[in-house]
Design a protein around this motif. Sequence first.
Motif, PDB file in Angstrom:
ATOM      1  N   UNK A 103       0.814  -1.209   0.000  1.00 51.85           N
ATOM      2  CA  UNK A 103       0.000   0.000   0.000  1.00 51.85           C
ATOM      3  C   UNK A 103       0.854   1.268   0.000  1.00 51.85           C
ATOM      4  N   UNK A 104       2.117   1.148   0.374  1.00 54.69           N
ATOM      5  CA  UNK A 104       3.000   2.318   0.326  1.00 54.69           C
ATOM      6  C   UNK A 104       3.584   2.412  -1.069  1.00 54.69           C
ATOM      7  N   UNK A 105       3.071   3.305  -1.852  1.00 53.50           N
ATOM      8  CA  UNK A 105       3.533   3.455  -3.225  1.00 53.50           C
ATOM      9  C   UNK A 105       4.017   4.879  -3.410  1.00 53.50           C
ATOM     10  N   UNK A 106       5.246   4.999  -3.887  1.00 54.71           N
ATOM     11  CA  UNK A 106       5.840   6.325  -4.020  1.00 54.71           C
ATOM     12  C   UNK A 106       5.018   7.220  -4.945  1.00 54.71           C
ATOM     13  N   UNK A 107       4.259   6.627  -5.855  1.00 51.59           N
ATOM     14  CA  UNK A 107       3.428   7.442  -6.750  1.00 51.59           C
ATOM     15  C   UNK A 107       2.337   8.168  -5.973  1.00 51.59           C
ATOM     16  N   UNK A 108       2.062   7.698  -4.746  1.00 54.41           N
ATOM     17  CA  UNK A 108       1.045   8.348  -3.924  1.00 54.41           C
ATOM     18  C   UNK A 108       1.588   9.541  -3.151  1.00 54.41           C
ATOM     19  N   UNK A 109       2.890   9.785  -3.264  1.00 50.41           N
ATOM     20  CA  UNK A 109       3.506  10.909  -2.564  1.00 50.41           C
ATOM     21  C   UNK A 109       3.586  12.113  -3.490  1.00 50.41           C
ATOM     22  N   UNK A 110       3.035  13.235  -3.050  1.00 53.97           N
ATOM     23  CA  UNK A 110       3.063  14.457  -3.847  1.00 53.97           C
ATOM     24  C   UNK A 110       3.601  15.595  -2.981  1.00 53.97           C
ATOM     25  N   UNK A 111       4.675  16.220  -3.457  1.00 52.20           N
ATOM     26  CA  UNK A 111       5.213  17.392  -2.771  1.00 52.20           C
ATOM     27  C   UNK A 111       4.383  18.594  -3.196  1.00 52.20           C
ATOM     28  N   UNK A 112       3.623  19.137  -2.252  1.00 53.03           N
ATOM     29  CA  UNK A 112       2.723  20.242  -2.579  1.00 53.03           C
ATOM     30  C   UNK A 112       3.339  21.601  -2.310  1.00 53.03           C
ATOM     31  N   UNK A 113       4.411  21.621  -1.535  1.00 57.53           N
ATOM     32  CA  UNK A 113       5.052  22.902  -1.274  1.00 57.53           C
ATOM     33  C   UNK A 113       6.228  22.757  -0.339  1.00 57.53           C
TER      34      UNK A 113
END
Length: 73
Positions: free
Chosen positions: A7-17
């Motif tokens: 369930x930990x997928x790097x594609x789910x990480x988004x740097x928003x700021x």
Amino acid sequence: EATLASGSDVKDLVLKGVFWDEQNPRALVNEKMLKTGDTIMGYKVMEIHPRSVVLGTGEKSIELGIFQSPLSE
């Protein structure tokens, strides 16, 4: 090589700021405010730069750019 929990997928990480401060930079990843040393989804925050953040899982590191897909190093 480090393996991540399912369930930990790097594609789910988004740097928003990035809230840049030389002494105390912060990065907003997904909806979470992080500082160096914090973890998110099994990744540790290694470095925070003005427009990106480097996350690591032991031997592997990735760099998230603001609103970009992750880049493997």
